[in-house]
Write a protein that holds these residues in place. Sequence first.
Motif, mmCIF file in Angstrom:
data_model
loop_
_atom_site.group_PDB
_atom_site.id
_atom_site.type_symbol
_atom_site.label_atom_id
_atom_site.label_comp_id
_atom_site.label_asym_id
_atom_site.label_seq_id
_atom_site.Cartn_x
_atom_site.Cartn_y
_atom_site.Cartn_z
ATOM 1 N N GLY A 68 0.959 -1.253 -0.027
ATOM 2 C CA GLY A 68 0.010 -0.269 -0.069
ATOM 3 C C GLY A 68 1.012 1.052 0.043
ATOM 4 O O GLY A 68 0.738 2.249 -0.625
ATOM 5 N N GLY A 69 1.910 1.197 0.947
ATOM 6 C CA GLY A 69 2.710 2.489 0.892
ATOM 7 C C GLY A 69 3.472 2.668 -0.537
ATOM 8 O O GLY A 69 3.679 3.656 -0.925
ATOM 9 N N LEU A 70 4.034 1.444 -1.192
ATOM 10 C CA LEU A 70 4.730 1.609 -2.355
ATOM 11 C C LEU A 70 3.638 2.133 -3.640
ATOM 12 O O LEU A 70 4.073 2.683 -4.465
ATOM 13 N N MET A 71 2.278 1.804 -3.420
ATOM 14 C CA MET A 71 1.284 2.256 -4.284
ATOM 15 C C MET A 71 1.367 3.706 -4.345
ATOM 16 O O MET A 71 1.207 4.521 -5.176
ATOM 17 N N LEU A 72 1.448 4.196 -3.033
ATOM 18 C CA LEU A 72 1.322 5.551 -2.873
ATOM 19 C C LEU A 72 2.483 6.126 -3.565
ATOM 20 O O LEU A 72 2.592 7.445 -4.069
ATOM 21 N N GLY A 73 3.738 5.693 -3.436
ATOM 22 C CA GLY A 73 4.911 6.148 -4.093
ATOM 23 C C GLY A 73 4.889 6.238 -5.477
ATOM 24 O O GLY A 73 5.398 6.924 -6.081
ATOM 25 N N CYS A 74 4.249 4.994 -6.031
ATOM 26 C CA CYS A 74 4.017 4.889 -7.558
ATOM 27 C C CYS A 74 3.130 5.999 -7.929
ATOM 28 O O CYS A 74 3.665 6.452 -9.206
ATOM 29 N N ARG A 75 2.103 6.471 -7.418
ATOM 30 C CA ARG A 75 1.377 7.791 -7.669
ATOM 31 C C ARG A 75 2.119 8.920 -7.744
ATOM 32 O O ARG A 75 2.103 9.663 -8.544
ATOM 33 N N THR A 76 2.833 8.991 -6.588
ATOM 34 C CA THR A 76 3.990 10.206 -6.757
ATOM 35 C C THR A 76 5.080 10.265 -7.761
ATOM 36 O O THR A 76 5.099 11.228 -8.404
ATOM 37 N N LEU A 77 5.424 8.954 -7.990
ATOM 38 C CA LEU A 77 6.560 9.024 -9.133
ATOM 39 C C LEU A 77 5.670 9.479 -10.579
ATOM 40 O O LEU A 77 6.467 10.025 -11.315
ATOM 41 N N GLN A 78 4.432 8.601 -10.635
ATOM 42 C CA GLN A 78 3.837 8.958 -11.678
ATOM 43 C C GLN A 78 3.308 10.357 -11.968
ATOM 44 O O GLN A 78 3.330 11.002 -13.097
ATOM 45 N N GLY A 79 3.231 11.269 -10.875
ATOM 46 C CA GLY A 79 2.897 12.463 -10.939
ATOM 47 C C GLY A 79 4.131 13.225 -10.974
ATOM 48 O O GLY A 79 3.791 14.425 -10.856
ATOM 49 N N GLY A 80 5.188 12.889 -11.143
ATOM 50 C CA GLY A 80 6.288 13.757 -11.252
ATOM 51 C C GLY A 80 7.265 14.051 -10.010
ATOM 52 O O GLY A 80 8.101 14.592 -10.116
#
Length: 238
Positions: A68-80
């Motif tokens: 779940g934490g890494l999903m938040l990280g992926c969203r941050t990474l995807q958003g720049g």
Amino acid sequence: MGESMTGGRAVGAGQGWTWIAEGFALFKKAPGIWIAVVVILLVIAIVLAFIPLLGAVASFLLMPVFVGGLMLGCRTLQGGGELELGHLFAGFKEQTGNLLVIGALAIAGWVIVMLPMVAIVGTGAIVAMMRGDAAGAAALGGSFLLAWLVAMAISIPIYMALWFAPALVALQGLAPIAAVKESFVGCLKNVAPFLIYGIVLLVLGIIAAIPLGLGWLVLGPVTIASIYVAYRDIYGDA
């Protein structure tokens, strides 16, 4: 997610490959951090493996929190934004209780898988001991094969129910039961892309294991990132 969006949307079969390709693209944005994340998870898994029974339970409970934490990280990474090591532990700050419940549901699911396996193999062993001949040995071998087939049949829907559940909890705030239902229906709607996705990951997994398993330092992060990509493709992202 509205009532009409239950299970997300169906996508084309070719998306199965796209999820992996875009997962690799997310990996390339922060390869050092991704590899560090995998190493930390491996160390945690090794430490927990030394704790009899409780370690295995803790692994099941904690894995959805990490994912779940890494999903938040992926969203941050995807958003720049930037992926940080802290994202691995972000699930301990948001939706922790619900993510732990997903882990508990995973434990329940694998207990359901194990019970018929033990019953089938146990019955085969009893028959083999009673007969004490070649037919008994054949019965024991057949029981192992049957147990494996039953386990596979039960495991597939469990994987479907759990695959997107941490992402749905962490990113959309769904309750655990709602998340596993959404995950199951989403996977059911997308059998064709998941078939391609699974075959490609299987082949890549074999290749990654050849150089002393070092390929998993890349394939592990790509797989995690691909879960986020597939989630976003099927459910959108709130």
